[in-house]
Design an enzyme around this catalytic site. Structure first.
Site, PDB file in Angstrom:
ATOM      1  N   TYR A 297      14.492   7.803   6.601  1.00 27.21           N
ATOM      2  CA  TYR A 297      15.926   7.541   5.823  1.00 27.21           C
ATOM      3  C   TYR A 297      16.197   8.680   5.100  1.00 27.21           C
ATOM      4  CZ  TYR A 297      19.343   4.579   3.417  1.00 27.21           C
ATOM      5  OH  TYR A 297      20.523   4.195   3.101  1.00 27.21           O
ATOM      6  N   TYR A 347      26.001   8.027   8.456  1.00 25.14           N
ATOM      7  CA  TYR A 347      25.649   7.254   7.626  1.00 25.14           C
ATOM      8  C   TYR A 347      26.058   5.880   7.828  1.00 25.14           C
ATOM      9  CZ  TYR A 347      23.850   5.451   3.198  1.00 25.14           C
ATOM     10  OH  TYR A 347      23.293   4.642   2.254  1.00 25.14           O
TER      11      TYR A 347
END
Length: 394
Positions: A297, A347
């Site tokens: 992440y 994203y």
């Protein structure tokens, strides 16, 4: 049933994604529908066979919205988890639990957002209007100007710089690696747009010491997955990418609130990734040395660096030199974010990391790691987090 007993019993059988853009011109429901239909087609299942849905608690598209859009006949399970970017791997874990407990047979997991043209997740948040009304501690931070995730992670980065001697160049190696991987991915927002260490160093500061290229993209788009039993997945068109293990973790050392109380920890190195990694690797019966590729992440470059340390790929304080050594590149010991990640692909709040993990285990990534049989995927931090391990079905 213990979590260890779920090992390799479920699989991701289908993946789907929309285009990633700055302005979709579409609703999040139409984006979610497109990604869901693509995942069902990839798996070779009739969308009407979907009988379970798991969503992120931050998604504007509810389970009944999507069920109606897809024309589902019988939805026997729906669930949600969060918070925000911490959700995706936990969402897969929830889907696995639904399948193995008999509550559903074909579970759709999705995330849809207009993260550039709609709600922009990196924008500032105003202070709570009711002091102490919900027990949150944000009211002690936001009135003094701490209003964005980027500011929090800049403080985390400064701590790491001062404690361990980490440098902006170390972060630059993470940004450049992700960009290079995105350049090979035609679907990435940054496809065809190169980045050098010099350009990273010269970029304007957004929240010191983090600059423009240390921040993730803002993206309109959606991703979706189909989760079912491993046996059934093997008979479907997409094949089976096994879910070896999933885990979630929240630290008791964080005060209540959105992000900012994470700064009140006695030690800022105490991230949920530490306990999460311990739990995940125990359930998977694997160690960090067994991981062939990772999708970490990357809302900011510093989040990748701390995860390299806290998942055990290097020692505390050595994340910067580890990244700079070439270890995270496609030819290194731990290739990361092979589609470009949040920094350069798009994203989608961590869901595109899982999609890319599936591609790696299928052998279909645009930056395919030769011989890769295990893939670690992580979700957001610092308050809570989740992660999973995917393995190639032999």
């Amino acid at each position: 049933m213990t979590m260890e007993a779920t090992r390799d019993r479920c699989a991701i059988a289908g993946i789907g994604a929309t285009d990633f853009s700055k302005s979709s011109g579409r609703t999040t429901l139409t984006l979610a529908t497109e990604a869901a239909l693509a995942a069902a087609a990839d798996a070779g299942v009739d969308p009407k066979a979907i009988d379970g849905i798991v969503r992120c608690d931050a998604d504007a598209v509810s389970h009944n919205d999507l069920a109606t859009s897809l024309g589902l006949c019988e939805l026997t399970y729906w669930g949600a988890t969060g918070a925000g970017g911490a959700a995706p791997c936990g969402m897969v874990g929830q889907a696995v639990a639904a399948v193995l407990s008999g509550q559903a047979t074909t579970v759709l997991v999705y995330r849809s957002l207009n993260g550039r043209s709609g709600r922009r997740w990196g924008r500032g948040r105003k202070a709570r209007t009711t002091v102490g009304g919900d027990g949150a501690l944000d009211e002690f931070f936001t009135p003094h100007g701490l209003t964005t995730p980027g500011q929090l992670w800049a403080m985390m980065a400064q701590h790491h710089f001062e404690r361990y001697g980490t440098t902006k160049e170390h972060l630059g190696h993470i940004a450049v690696t992700c960009r290079s991987n995105a350049n090979a991915n035609p679907a990435a927002q940054m496809a065809g747009r190169t980045l050098t260490l010099d350009e990273h160093a010269a970029a304007r500061s957004l929240s010191s010491p983090l600059g423009l290229f240390d921040y993730c993209l803002e993206t309109d788009g959606a991703c979706a997955l189909i989760v079912t039993t491993a046996e059934r997945a093997r008979d479907l068109a997409g094949g089976a990418v096994l879910v070896r293990a999933t885990a979630q973790f929240a630290s008791a050392t964080v005060g209540p609130g959105t992000f900012y109380p994470a700064l009140l920890r006695p030690d800022l190195d105490d991230q949920p990734s530490i306990g999460l990694a311990r739990t995940l690797f125990r359930r998977a019966e694997l160690s960090p040395s067994d991981i062939d590729v990772a999708q970490l992440y990357d809302c900011f470059t510093i989040t990748v660096l701390v995860q390299l340390e806290q998942y055990g790929f290097c020692k505390s304080g050595e994340g910067g030199p580890f990244a700079a050594s070439g270890a995270i590149t496609p030819g290194g010991a731990l290739p990361i974010n092979t589609a470009g990640g949040h920094l350069s692909e798009g994203y989608i709040h961590g869901m595109n990391h899982i999609v890319e993990g599936v591609r790696q285990m299928r052998g279909s990534s645009t930056t395919q790691i030769a011989g890769a049989e295990t893939c670690l995927v992580t979700s957001g931090l610092p308050v809570a987090s989740s992660a999973l391990v995917l393995v190639r079905d032999r």
